[in-house]
Design a protein around this motif. Structure first.
Motif, short mmCIF file in Angstrom:
data_model
loop_
_atom_site.label_atom_id
_atom_site.label_comp_id
_atom_site.label_asym_id
_atom_site.label_seq_id
_atom_site.Cartn_x
_atom_site.Cartn_y
_atom_site.Cartn_z
N ILE A 28 21.89 3.95 105.42
CA ILE A 28 21.70 5.29 105.23
C ILE A 28 23.12 6.04 105.78
CG2 ILE A 28 19.37 5.01 106.04
CD1 ILE A 28 20.18 5.52 108.85
N PHE A 29 22.71 7.28 105.10
CA PHE A 29 24.16 8.10 104.80
C PHE A 29 24.10 9.38 105.75
CE2 PHE A 29 24.12 4.93 101.82
CZ PHE A 29 25.35 4.58 101.70
N PRO A 30 24.62 9.83 106.65
CA PRO A 30 24.52 11.17 107.29
C PRO A 30 24.98 12.36 106.47
CG PRO A 30 26.24 9.86 108.34
CD PRO A 30 25.76 9.08 107.32
N LYS A 31 24.25 13.44 106.47
CA LYS A 31 24.78 14.58 106.16
C LYS A 31 26.01 14.75 106.54
CE LYS A 31 20.19 16.61 105.13
NZ LYS A 31 19.09 17.55 105.49
N PRO A 32 27.15 15.28 105.96
CA PRO A 32 28.49 15.56 106.32
C PRO A 32 28.63 16.38 107.47
CG PRO A 32 28.62 15.77 104.06
CD PRO A 32 27.09 15.72 104.35
N ASP A 33 27.75 17.55 107.79
CA ASP A 33 27.78 18.36 108.89
C ASP A 33 27.07 17.91 109.95
OD1 ASP A 33 25.72 18.93 107.22
OD2 ASP A 33 25.61 21.17 107.86
N LYS A 34 26.31 16.81 109.88
CA LYS A 34 25.21 16.27 110.86
C LYS A 34 25.76 14.97 111.48
CE LYS A 34 22.67 20.13 110.46
NZ LYS A 34 22.51 20.80 111.51
#
Length: 239
Positions: A28-34
Motif C-alpha cells: 500500500i502507498f500512503p498519500k504524500p501529505d498523510k
C-alpha cells in the motif's frame, strides 16, 4: 509412558509448523501529505488486530518502481489456515477501512507466495532487517528449467554463506520466483569485494566454463526481472 504421550502430542505440532510455507503480501502507498497519520494508523491496526498466526512484518520499500510504498507480510501459514482465516472480524475490517485506507492512494497490490525450502539457503523465519527482492519471470513452459538452475545456484549460496530465501508466486499474476537476499551482516554484503566474484564461486562448485553456460541459460529461459531494496520497520509491525 508420559514421554511417549508427550511425543505423540508434539509430533503433529512439529509437522504443522514445518508445513507453514504460505505468505501473503500487501503493498500500500500512503498519500504524500498523510505519511505520519498513515504510519500511526497502520501501527495501531497491526498491533491490535494482527497477532498470532496473522502477525505482520512491515517493510518500507526503499528503491525500485514501488519506492515509497509499504510491504506488509503476513504468515507463514498453511493453505488450510488461510482458508479458515476469514476477515478477522467486523471490528478489524472497520478499523482498516475507516482509519487506514482513507490515508492511502489507489495504488495497491496483494499476492500469495509459497516458500521453497528446497531452493533456499536460509529458513523461512530466519529474517533480516535489510533485504533485496529479485523478481524473476520465467518464459512460458520454462519454470522447471528455472528450478533446475536455482538448484545449482543454491550450492553456491550454501558454500559462500549467502542467505537467500526463494518464494514461488501462487495464483498471483504471471508465474514468478522471488529471490529474497537477507543481509545477515548488513548492507556491507553488497560491497563488490565482500565475497569472491560470482563467476569464481559458481565455477568452484559447478566446474570450469559453467558460468558462461549459466548466463546463456538465464537468457533462454527467463523473460524479465527487476529488483528492489526493503527495510524492516519494527515500530510499524506487530508485537
Amino acid at each position: 509412558m508420559k514421554k511417549l504421550l508427550f511425543i505423540g502430542v508434539l509430533l503433529p505440532l512439529m509437522v504443522l509448523c514445518q508445513n507453514r510455507t504460505v505468505v501473503s503480501t500487501n503493498r500500500i502507498f500512503p498519500k504524500p501529505d498523510k505519511v505520519m497519520e498513515f504510519e500511526k494508523a497502520l501501527t495501531n491496526h497491526a498491533q491490535k488486530y494482527h497477532t498470532g498466526l496473522w502477525k505482520w512484518r512491515v517493510y518500507t520499500i526503499e528503491s525500485g518502481p514501488d519506492a515509497g510504498g509499504y510491504h506488509i507480510v503476513e504468515g507463514p501459514t498453511t493453505w488450510d489456515e488461510v482458508d479458515k482465516r476469514g476477515d478477522l472480524g467486523a471490528e478489524h475490517m472497520n478499523d482498516w477501512l475507516k482509519n487506514v485506507m482513507p490515508l492511502t492512494t489507489e495504488k495497491s497490490a496483494n499476492s500469495y507466495s509459497v516458500f521453497r525450502e528446497d531452493l533456499s539457503s536460509i529458513g523461512i523465519t530466519d529474517y533480516s532487517d535489510k533485504i533485496t527482492i529479485n523478481h524473476v519471470y520465467p518464459k512460458p513452459g520454462q519454470f522447471p528449467a528455472v528450478e533446475e538452475l536455482v538448484k545449482q545456484l543454491k550450492k553456491v549460496w550454501d558454500a559462500s554463506n549467502q542467505t537467500i530465501a526463494v518464494y514461488e508466486a501462487s495464483a498471483s499474476g504471471e508465474p514468478q520466483m522471488a529471490f529474497v537476499t537477507r543481509y545477515k551482516q548488513g548492507l556491507k554484503e553488497r560491497e563488490r569485494d565482500f565475497r569472491k566474484p560470482m563467476k569464481e564461486r559458481y565455477e568452484a562448485i559447478n566446474g570450469a566454463g559453467s558460468y558462461e553456460k549459466y548466463l546463456a541459460t538465464i537468457a533462454n529461459i527467463t523473460d524479465h526481472s527487476w529488483s528492489e531494496m526493503l527495510f524492516y520497520n519494527a515500530k510499524l509491525s506487530s508485537k
